[in-house]
Scaffold this active site. Structure first.
Site, PDB file in Angstrom:
ATOM      1  N   LYS A 195       0.830  -1.214   0.000  1.00  0.00           N
ATOM      2  CA  LYS A 195       0.000   0.000   0.000  1.00  0.00           C
ATOM      3  C   LYS A 195       0.860   1.258   0.000  1.00  0.00           C
ATOM      4  CE  LYS A 195      -3.882  -2.210   2.335  1.00  0.00           C
ATOM      5  NZ  LYS A 195      -4.608  -2.358   3.600  1.00  0.00           N
ATOM      6  N   HIS A 201       0.880  -8.678  16.949  1.00  0.00           N
ATOM      7  CA  HIS A 201      -0.230  -9.628  16.893  1.00  0.00           C
ATOM      8  C   HIS A 201      -0.625 -10.052  18.291  1.00  0.00           C
ATOM      9  CE1 HIS A 201       2.807 -12.840  17.354  1.00  0.00           C
ATOM     10  NE2 HIS A 201       3.471 -12.222  16.402  1.00  0.00           N
TER      11      HIS A 201
END
Length: 125
Positions: free
Chosen positions: A61, A112
């Site tokens: 991105k 995470h």
């Protein structure tokens, strides 16, 4: 200075289901051999793969914002090392992209937990 940011969040369950359903076909399409070996060495291998997937997507991105070019997922390798921050290793798909990647600087962070993995990438030059 130009700054471009990419961010991605992944539901760990989705990656776990893809691994279960598609196995090595899924893994080999997305991850390098080193990434597969590293993540499977972890007890929580699904979140390891998810964090790497998020980092790859975040890099793609940010890179697209800067150069309007899409990178293949496997051209971005997240190198893990126990007890140290992860690193990004880049495998340019062609000479043009290699030239661009040699001129940029970037930083990133991955994280995470049980349900989600997240990554942010900042490209600057």
């Amino acid at each position: 200075m130009f700054i471009y940011t990419g961010i991605d969040i992944v539901e760990n369950r989705r990656i776990g289901e893809a691994i279960k359903k598609h196995g090595s076909r899924f893994l080999n399409r997305i991850f390098t051999e080193n990434e597969v070996k590293y993540c499977f060495s972890k007890a929580e291998y699904v979140s390891c793969f998810s964090a790497r997937f998020a980092a790859k997507e975040a890099f793609i991105k940010a890179f697209y914002q800067a150069y309007k070019k899409t990178l293949p997922l496997k051209s971005i390798e997240i190198k893990g090392s126990t007890g140290k921050p992860a690193e990004i290793l880049l495998h340019p798909p062609d000479k043009e992209v290699e030239s661009i990647l040699n001129r940029i600087k970037y930083t990133f962070s991955i994280s995470h937990e049980k349900n989600y993995s997240v990554a942010v990438v900042i490209i600057y030059f």
